[in-house]
Design a protein around this motif. Structure first.
Motif, PDB file in Angstrom:
ATOM      1  N   MET A 282       0.813  -1.193   0.000  1.00 12.35           N
ATOM      2  CA  MET A 282       0.000   0.000   0.000  1.00 12.35           C
ATOM      3  C   MET A 282       0.855   1.255   0.000  1.00 12.35           C
ATOM      4  O   MET A 282       0.504   2.220  -0.628  1.00 12.35           O
ATOM      5  CB  MET A 282      -0.874   0.030   1.257  1.00 12.35           C
ATOM      6  CG  MET A 282      -2.108  -0.742   1.141  1.00 12.35           C
ATOM      7  SD  MET A 282      -3.394   0.342   0.718  1.00 12.35           S
ATOM      8  CE  MET A 282      -4.714  -0.756   0.973  1.00 12.35           C
ATOM      9  N   LEU A 283       1.933   1.237   0.726  1.00  8.14           N
ATOM     10  CA  LEU A 283       2.793   2.411   0.827  1.00  8.14           C
ATOM     11  C   LEU A 283       3.399   2.759  -0.526  1.00  8.14           C
ATOM     12  O   LEU A 283       3.527   3.918  -0.865  1.00  8.14           O
ATOM     13  CB  LEU A 283       3.889   2.158   1.872  1.00  8.14           C
ATOM     14  CG  LEU A 283       4.776   3.350   2.197  1.00  8.14           C
ATOM     15  CD1 LEU A 283       3.926   4.479   2.755  1.00  8.14           C
ATOM     16  CD2 LEU A 283       5.850   2.957   3.163  1.00  8.14           C
ATOM     17  N   ALA A 284       3.737   1.793  -1.328  1.00 12.65           N
ATOM     18  CA  ALA A 284       4.358   2.021  -2.621  1.00 12.65           C
ATOM     19  C   ALA A 284       3.370   2.620  -3.620  1.00 12.65           C
ATOM     20  O   ALA A 284       3.756   3.364  -4.505  1.00 12.65           O
ATOM     21  CB  ALA A 284       4.935   0.735  -3.171  1.00 12.65           C
ATOM     22  N   SER A 285       2.099   2.355  -3.491  1.00 13.37           N
ATOM     23  CA  SER A 285       1.134   2.881  -4.452  1.00 13.37           C
ATOM     24  C   SER A 285       0.807   4.354  -4.206  1.00 13.37           C
ATOM     25  O   SER A 285       0.403   5.062  -5.122  1.00 13.37           O
ATOM     26  CB  SER A 285      -0.150   2.052  -4.403  1.00 13.37           C
ATOM     27  OG  SER A 285      -0.764   2.216  -3.148  1.00 13.37           O
ATOM     28  N   SER A 286       0.959   4.873  -2.994  1.00 13.90           N
ATOM     29  CA  SER A 286       0.684   6.282  -2.719  1.00 13.90           C
ATOM     30  C   SER A 286       1.873   7.181  -3.028  1.00 13.90           C
ATOM     31  O   SER A 286       1.716   8.389  -3.140  1.00 13.90           O
ATOM     32  CB  SER A 286       0.270   6.459  -1.256  1.00 13.90           C
ATOM     33  OG  SER A 286       1.356   6.134  -0.419  1.00 13.90           O
ATOM     34  N   MET A 287       3.053   6.644  -3.168  1.00 10.58           N
ATOM     35  CA  MET A 287       4.251   7.435  -3.512  1.00 10.58           C
ATOM     36  C   MET A 287       4.234   7.742  -5.013  1.00 10.58           C
ATOM     37  O   MET A 287       3.823   6.902  -5.805  1.00 10.58           O
ATOM     38  CB  MET A 287       5.522   6.643  -3.181  1.00 10.58           C
ATOM     39  CG  MET A 287       5.689   6.335  -1.717  1.00 10.58           C
ATOM     40  SD  MET A 287       6.462   7.657  -0.829  1.00 10.58           S
ATOM     41  CE  MET A 287       8.031   7.740  -1.576  1.00 10.58           C
ATOM     42  N   PRO A 288       4.655   8.963  -5.409  1.00 12.58           N
ATOM     43  CA  PRO A 288       4.698   9.266  -6.843  1.00 12.58           C
ATOM     44  C   PRO A 288       5.740   8.400  -7.533  1.00 12.58           C
ATOM     45  O   PRO A 288       6.769   8.030  -6.954  1.00 12.58           O
ATOM     46  CB  PRO A 288       5.062  10.740  -6.896  1.00 12.58           C
ATOM     47  CG  PRO A 288       5.590  11.080  -5.574  1.00 12.58           C
ATOM     48  CD  PRO A 288       5.061  10.080  -4.600  1.00 12.58           C
ATOM     49  N   ASP A 289       5.450   8.072  -8.748  1.00 13.81           N
ATOM     50  CA  ASP A 289       6.349   7.260  -9.538  1.00 13.81           C
ATOM     51  C   ASP A 289       7.625   8.040  -9.821  1.00 13.81           C
ATOM     52  O   ASP A 289       7.585   9.247 -10.068  1.00 13.81           O
ATOM     53  CB  ASP A 289       5.646   6.885 -10.828  1.00 13.81           C
ATOM     54  CG  ASP A 289       6.253   5.694 -11.517  1.00 13.81           C
ATOM     55  OD1 ASP A 289       5.953   5.509 -12.703  1.00 13.81           O
ATOM     56  OD2 ASP A 289       7.014   4.951 -10.862  1.00 13.81           O
ATOM     57  N   LEU A 290       8.765   7.413  -9.805  1.00 11.80           N
ATOM     58  CA  LEU A 290      10.056   8.061 -10.044  1.00 11.80           C
ATOM     59  C   LEU A 290      10.110   8.642 -11.451  1.00 11.80           C
ATOM     60  O   LEU A 290      10.640   9.734 -11.665  1.00 11.80           O
ATOM     61  CB  LEU A 290      11.204   7.072  -9.820  1.00 11.80           C
ATOM     62  CG  LEU A 290      12.607   7.633  -9.966  1.00 11.80           C
ATOM     63  CD1 LEU A 290      12.829   8.745  -8.955  1.00 11.80           C
ATOM     64  CD2 LEU A 290      13.642   6.544  -9.802  1.00 11.80           C
ATOM     65  N   VAL A 291       9.520   7.961 -12.410  1.00 12.29           N
ATOM     66  CA  VAL A 291       9.501   8.457 -13.784  1.00 12.29           C
ATOM     67  C   VAL A 291       8.679   9.744 -13.865  1.00 12.29           C
ATOM     68  O   VAL A 291       9.063  10.703 -14.552  1.00 12.29           O
ATOM     69  CB  VAL A 291       8.939   7.363 -14.729  1.00 12.29           C
ATOM     70  CG1 VAL A 291       8.813   7.908 -16.149  1.00 12.29           C
ATOM     71  CG2 VAL A 291       9.816   6.135 -14.709  1.00 12.29           C
ATOM     72  N   SER A 292       7.569   9.821 -13.163  1.00  7.89           N
ATOM     73  CA  SER A 292       6.739  11.027 -13.169  1.00  7.89           C
ATOM     74  C   SER A 292       7.494  12.211 -12.575  1.00  7.89           C
ATOM     75  O   SER A 292       7.408  13.336 -13.078  1.00  7.89           O
ATOM     76  CB  SER A 292       5.463  10.798 -12.374  1.00  7.89           C
ATOM     77  OG  SER A 292       4.699   9.773 -12.932  1.00  7.89           O
TER      78      SER A 292
END
Length: 115
Positions: free
Chosen positions: A1-11
């Motif tokens: 769950m924590l990984a899905s709320s963080m912005p993507d590095l590519v973005s």
């Protein structure tokens, strides 16, 4: 769950790249605008200088000196009026109306006619 709320590095990298590119474009636009403004001001400055030289050549040094004296008096009187406006004083002279200047006005009186 924590990984899905963080912005993507590519973005984040794309956003940073867009920011850098937009700053470069704005810097280029600022340089272009400043170039044209500087060019226009230089043309006005050198046009004024050449116009003053042309006027002095055509009018002669004596008339140019008189005109510069008159212009100095007008600017000085305007500066005194402007300063009086800030200070609130009544420093202007009644003889010249606060304009000082090269001539008191009597030198340029024109006769009204005969009669």
């Amino acid at each position: 769950m924590l990984a899905s709320s963080m912005p993507d590095l590519v973005s984040v990298l794309i956003l940073a790249l867009i920011l850098i590119i937009s700053l470069k474009v704005l810097d280029y636009a600022r340089r272009v605008v400043m170039f044209w403004i500087t060019l226009a001001l230089r043309l006005v400055w050198w046009g004024f200088i050449l116009g003053a030289i042309w006027y002095a050549y055509n009018a002669g040094l004596e008339k140019t000196g008189r005109d510069l004296g008159w212009l100095y008096g007008v600017v000085k009187g305007f500066a005194e009026k402007f300063q009086d406006g800030f200070e609130g004083g009544q420093r202007s002279s009644s003889a010249t109306g606060g304009w000082g200047g090269y001539a008191s006005g009597r030198e340029f009186q024109v006769p009204m006619g005969r009669g």
